[in-house]
Design an enzyme around this catalytic site. Structure first.
Site, PDB file in Angstrom:
ATOM      1  N   HIS A  12      70.916 -36.957  -1.027  1.00  0.00           N
ATOM      2  CA  HIS A  12      69.491 -36.800  -1.367  1.00  0.00           C
ATOM      3  C   HIS A  12      68.894 -35.456  -0.953  1.00  0.00           C
ATOM      4  O   HIS A  12      67.681 -35.341  -0.757  1.00  0.00           O
ATOM      5  CB  HIS A  12      68.680 -37.957  -0.766  1.00  0.00           C
ATOM      6  CG  HIS A  12      68.642 -37.962   0.732  1.00  0.00           C
ATOM      7  ND1 HIS A  12      68.510 -39.114   1.456  1.00  0.00           N
ATOM      8  CD2 HIS A  12      68.721 -36.966   1.642  1.00  0.00           C
ATOM      9  CE1 HIS A  12      68.503 -38.822   2.743  1.00  0.00           C
ATOM     10  NE2 HIS A  12      68.619 -37.520   2.884  1.00  0.00           N
ATOM     11  N   HIS A 193      77.079 -33.721   6.802  1.00  0.00           N
ATOM     12  CA  HIS A 193      76.233 -32.543   6.997  1.00  0.00           C
ATOM     13  C   HIS A 193      75.607 -32.535   8.379  1.00  0.00           C
ATOM     14  O   HIS A 193      75.382 -33.578   8.972  1.00  0.00           O
ATOM     15  CB  HIS A 193      75.157 -32.382   5.910  1.00  0.00           C
ATOM     16  CG  HIS A 193      74.104 -33.456   5.784  1.00  0.00           C
ATOM     17  ND1 HIS A 193      74.380 -34.774   5.546  1.00  0.00           N
ATOM     18  CD2 HIS A 193      72.736 -33.368   5.808  1.00  0.00           C
ATOM     19  CE1 HIS A 193      73.236 -35.453   5.418  1.00  0.00           C
ATOM     20  NE2 HIS A 193      72.229 -34.623   5.589  1.00  0.00           N
ATOM     21  N   GLU A 240      73.549 -40.803   7.894  1.00  0.00           N
ATOM     22  CA  GLU A 240      72.842 -41.327   6.706  1.00  0.00           C
ATOM     23  C   GLU A 240      73.754 -42.234   5.870  1.00  0.00           C
ATOM     24  O   GLU A 240      73.272 -43.092   5.133  1.00  0.00           O
ATOM     25  CB  GLU A 240      72.323 -40.172   5.835  1.00  0.00           C
ATOM     26  CG  GLU A 240      71.154 -39.435   6.479  1.00  0.00           C
ATOM     27  CD  GLU A 240      70.614 -38.285   5.618  1.00  0.00           C
ATOM     28  OE1 GLU A 240      69.515 -37.814   5.924  1.00  0.00           O
ATOM     29  OE2 GLU A 240      71.284 -37.846   4.669  1.00  0.00           O
TER      30      GLU A 240
HETATM   31  C1  DHB Z   1      69.404 -31.267   4.031  1.00  0.00           C
HETATM   32  C2  DHB Z   1      70.016 -32.491   3.772  1.00  0.00           C
HETATM   33  C3  DHB Z   1      69.352 -33.685   4.038  1.00  0.00           C
HETATM   34  O1  DHB Z   1      69.901 -34.910   3.861  1.00  0.00           O
HETATM   35  C4  DHB Z   1      68.049 -33.636   4.519  1.00  0.00           C
HETATM   36  O2  DHB Z   1      67.414 -34.813   4.670  1.00  0.00           O
HETATM   37  C5  DHB Z   1      67.431 -32.429   4.808  1.00  0.00           C
HETATM   38  C6  DHB Z   1      68.108 -31.238   4.557  1.00  0.00           C
HETATM   39  C7  DHB Z   1      70.106 -29.986   3.757  1.00  0.00           C
HETATM   40  O3  DHB Z   1      71.248 -29.989   3.282  1.00  0.00           O
HETATM   41  O4  DHB Z   1      69.510 -28.925   3.957  1.00  0.00           O
HETATM   42 FE    FE Z   2      68.456 -36.576   4.719  1.00  0.00          FE
END
Ligand code: DHB
Ligand code: FE
Length: 308
Positions: A12, A193, A240
């Site tokens: 997302h 991430h 997440e």
């Molecule tokens: C990013 C990814 C996310 O899931 C989020 O909530 C905020 C930032 C990112 O990749 O920058």
């Molecule tokens: Fe996120």
């Protein structure tokens, strides 16, 4: 009787929303990401669900860090886009389904999952970006949505197993709703991430691909992943992915993988996407013939073989 016709998972990333809003989807960097959802949009347009339950997380937009519910169900008639710092995203207001949402709240709470009931709530990129990826950018969203916000921003988030069990309770709730509704459930967020700290930028494709494989084949194995393992292997925000297990818990034990897409990176994130359908899908009674959806699924199957 209502029933769940498919589960969809998608990352997302907020920058995906910004790329849509700023008309940058044709730029090479973004084209690669959006190309992976073209078939999914076709599939969704043919599946035409009556309702979507979207499991997502709020990023301190609707809930400040002062009040952080573990599981919050949106029972309102509508959910406006939240202001995430740059003004609300220019997407349509999300229409709710208060009747089905209240029924789910009752069934799930009586099954001893203590949901927070939200009769007023704004929704951020966690919900609206996956909607754009699957529904495109229409003037009005094509179906009502029941948002289920999960805390994955403030320790301690719920465990993978708890999420899977909640999915099962949601399935039972949907199946006990008397109206003949076809429901799609989304799990959003992930994949690997980490946004800040010394490991910022961490991506673990091996972990992500194994997660995608096991999501259809052996979800029980995924329910045993601890918070520490998510953090170590998939980065601080990789947690997440527990939300994908709520979606998976709401499906049959055995499912078919209709489609998969994985690309690195989009912003700081590994983008993963999967569509799972019950093996019994075409056997069930449907208001709409399954043949068209099956044809779309067959086209997508050949895509999976190419992308694995
Ligand atoms: C990013 C990814 C996310 O899931 C989020 O909530 C905020 C930032 C990112 O990749 O920058
Ligand atoms: Fe996120």
């Amino acid at each position: 009787m209502a029933r769940i016709i498919a589960g969809v998972a998608s990352s997302h990333v907020p920058a995906i929303g910004a790329a849509i809003d700023n008309k940058q989807t044709e730029e090479p960097y973004w084209k690669r990401v959006f190309a992976g959802f073209e078939r999914s949009k076709e599939w969704m347009a043919e599946a035409k669900p009556d309702v979507a339950i979207i499991v997502y997380n709020d990023h301190a937009s609707a809930f400040s860090v002062e009040v952080v519910p573990t599981f919050a169900l949106g029972c309102a008639a509508e959910f406006p886009p939240a202001d995430e710092g740059w003004g609300p995203r220019p997407v349509p207001v999300v229409q709710g389904h208060p009747e089905l949402a209240s029924h789910i709240a009752q069934s799930v709470i009586l099954d001893e999952f203590d949901l927070t009931i939200c009769n007023k709530m704004e929704v951020d990129h966690g919900l609206t970006v996956p909607m754009n990826l699957l529904f495109g950018s229409p003037k009005q969203w094509p179906c009502p949505v029941i948002p289920l916000a999960v805390n994955v921003v403030l320790y301690p988030p719920p465990t993978a197993n708890r999420c899977f069990m909640l999915g099962k309770a949601i399935r039972k709730a949907v199946q006990s709703y008397p109206e003949d509704l076809r429901v799609v459930i989304f799990g959003t967020g992930g994949m690997s991430h980490q946004i800040s700290g010394p490991r910022a930028g961490l991506i673990n494709s091996k972990f992500d691909k194994a997660f995608l494989d096991n999501l259809s084949k052996d979800p029980k194995k995924l329910t045993r992943i601890s918070h520490l393992e998510f953090m170590r292997e998939a980065g601080a925000e990789g947690i997440e992915m527990v939300m994908w297990l709520i979606m998976r818990g709401a499906l049959d034990d055995k499912v078919e993988e209709t489609y998969r897409f994985y690309t690195v990176p989009a912003s700081n994130t590994a983008v993963g996407h999967i569509i799972l359908e019950p093996k019994t899908r075409s056997a069930g009674k449907s208001k709409r013939p399954a043949a068209k959806v099956k044809r779309a699924a067959a086209r997508m199957k050949s895509d999976i073989r190419r992308s694995k």
